[in-house]
Design an enzyme around this catalytic site. Structure first.
Site, short mmCIF file in Angstrom:
data_model
loop_
_atom_site.label_atom_id
_atom_site.label_comp_id
_atom_site.label_asym_id
_atom_site.label_seq_id
_atom_site.Cartn_x
_atom_site.Cartn_y
_atom_site.Cartn_z
CB SER A 144 -7.21 31.81 28.16
OG SER A 144 -6.14 31.78 29.26
CE1 TYR A 157 -3.17 32.21 24.78
CE2 TYR A 157 -3.66 32.88 27.04
CZ TYR A 157 -3.61 31.96 25.90
OH TYR A 157 -4.47 30.90 26.05
N1 LIG Z 1 -3.27 24.59 27.23
C1 LIG Z 1 -3.45 25.56 28.26
O1 LIG Z 1 -2.95 25.57 29.27
C2 LIG Z 1 -4.63 26.61 27.92
C3 LIG Z 1 -5.26 27.21 28.90
C4 LIG Z 1 -6.14 28.30 28.35
C5 LIG Z 1 -6.34 28.45 27.07
N2 LIG Z 1 -5.98 27.56 26.02
C6 LIG Z 1 -6.37 27.58 24.67
O2 LIG Z 1 -6.74 26.49 24.47
C7 LIG Z 1 -6.63 26.44 22.59
C8 LIG Z 1 -6.10 25.22 22.40
O3 LIG Z 1 -4.49 25.29 23.09
P1 LIG Z 1 -3.65 23.92 23.15
O4 LIG Z 1 -3.57 24.00 24.90
O5 LIG Z 1 -4.53 22.80 22.89
O6 LIG Z 1 -2.59 24.08 22.43
P2 LIG Z 1 -1.77 23.39 21.35
O7 LIG Z 1 -0.76 24.08 20.88
O8 LIG Z 1 -1.52 22.02 21.85
O9 LIG Z 1 -2.77 23.26 20.07
C9 LIG Z 1 -3.16 24.44 19.25
C10 LIG Z 1 -3.16 24.09 18.06
O10 LIG Z 1 -3.82 25.09 17.36
C11 LIG Z 1 -3.16 25.17 16.04
N3 LIG Z 1 -2.79 26.55 15.53
C12 LIG Z 1 -2.13 27.52 15.82
N4 LIG Z 1 -2.48 28.63 14.99
C13 LIG Z 1 -3.07 28.14 14.18
C14 LIG Z 1 -3.40 29.24 13.15
N5 LIG Z 1 -3.29 30.32 12.80
N6 LIG Z 1 -4.46 28.45 12.38
C15 LIG Z 1 -4.87 27.01 12.40
N7 LIG Z 1 -4.53 26.45 13.39
C16 LIG Z 1 -3.32 26.87 14.13
C17 LIG Z 1 -1.63 24.73 16.47
O11 LIG Z 1 -1.08 24.07 15.37
C18 LIG Z 1 -2.04 23.48 17.11
O12 LIG Z 1 -2.32 22.20 16.59
C19 LIG Z 1 -5.95 27.59 22.52
O13 LIG Z 1 -6.74 28.67 22.06
C20 LIG Z 1 -5.25 28.13 23.54
O14 LIG Z 1 -5.07 29.52 23.84
C21 LIG Z 1 -5.01 26.70 26.53
#
Ligand SMILES: NC(=O)c1ccc[n+]([C@@H]2O[C@H](COP(=O)([O-])OP(=O)(O)OC[C@H]3O[C@@H](n4cnc5c(N)ncnc54)[C@H](O)[C@@H]3O)[C@@H](O)[C@H]2O)c1
Length: 257
Positions: A144, A157
């Site tokens: 991130s 985080y």
């Molecule tokens: N959306 C943003 O703005 C953003 C920014 C920076 C980084 N990220 C990172 O991107 C990645 C994806 O996030 P997203 O935004 O698509 O969120 P999201 O919540 O849409 O998807 C995350 C998925 O991970 C699954 N998950 C959570 N904990 C889990 C576990 N212990 N075991 C298995 N599955 C698990 C959830 O069920 C969900 O389907 C994450 O690592 C997040 O930290 C997101």
């Protein structure tokens, strides 16, 4: 199909495939010929993703922080496709609260480290072995912007996402001679369910959250899910053969200030 983004017959694990980046990545890899193993805690969401694919993917419900589950994803790729070419360790959880480090809730820090760091470390533990055995492979870990700079009010985080980059760089150095490429992506905010939640979006208005989160950013907007997934595809492209140990910011110049 763009030959640079042709994943035909590539055996690929994507975690967090029920939602957000992981769900769209699964769809785009499927359209580009990949053989997929999809993991997530959320069975319903995983089934929803799988139903959109033209090929039948293997779906495994479980927690990436569970070592047996991490191993089972790799085992599924090896047993069904005979190899593991690429793994995207994308599953992650959002900060459940906004608090300064002077109000640190140690349980939140542990929860963040448990999923966002331990999940990546355990995933790589088994992915690296499988790829090293065939002397080729690529891993993409999802960090991130909070993994490369301080992140006020979401310090737990930030700590967990910084650790992902430490793991990524170390794996790249350790496994360079095995011809493995290991990189991380560091997205700025994008409108996935992770951002559209009561902590980051208390007014339940995505336009509002877009304005607030993007106020300090040069492009004055957050990213789209497609923009992040397009870069994920470029990083894991079979033609991207010499980029390794990098943490790639996808942030509309936020980190260039
Ligand atoms: N959306 C943003 O703005 C953003 C920014 C920076 C980084 N990220 C990172 O991107 C990645 C994806 O996030 P997203 O935004 O698509 O969120 P999201 O919540 O849409 O998807 C995350 C998925 O991970 C699954 N998950 C959570 N904990 C889990 C576990 N212990 N075991 C298995 N599955 C698990 C959830 O069920 C969900 O389907 C994450 O690592 C997040 O930290 C997101």
């Amino acid at each position: 199909m763009d030959p640079l983004l042709d994943f035909t017959d590539h055996s690929i694990i994507v975690t967090g495939a029920a939602s957000g980046f992981g769900a769209l990545l699964a769809e785009m890899l499927d359209q580009r010929g990949a053989s997929l193993v999809l993991g997530d805690l959320n069975q319903e969401g995983l089934e929803r993703t799988a139903a959109k694919l033209k090929s039948s993917a293997i779906t495994l419900v479980g927690d990436v922080a569970d070592e047996e589950y991490a191993q089972s994803l790799v085992k599924a790729a090896l047993e069904n496709y005979g190899k593991l070419d690429i793994a995207v360790n994308n599953a992650g959880i959002a900060p459940p609260q906004l608090k300064s480090l002077a109000e640190l809730d140690i349980d939140v820090l542990e929860q963040q480290l448990n999923v966002n760091t331990r999940g990546v470390a355990l995933g790589m533990k088994y992915q690296l072995g499988a790829m090293a055995a065939k002397q080729s492979g690529a891993i993409l870990n999802v960090s991130s912007m909070a993994g490369v700079s301080g992140a006020p009010l979401i310090g737990s985080y930030a700590a967990a996402k910084h650790a992902v980059i430490g793991l990524t760089k170390t794996a790249a150095v350790e496994f360079g001679k095995a011809n493995l490429r290991i990189n991380a992506i560091c997205p700025f905010f994008a409108a996935t369910p992770m951002v559209d939640n009561p902590v980051l979006n208390p007014t339940d208005n995505l336009e509002d959250v877009n304005q607030r989160l993007a106020a300090g950013s040069p492009m004055k907007r957050i990213g789209t899910v497609e923009e992040m997934v397009n870069v994920m595809l470029m990083i894991i492209s079979p033609h991207n053969t010499f980029m390794s140990g990098q943490a790639i910011n996808v942030d509309g110049a936020m980190s260039a200030w």
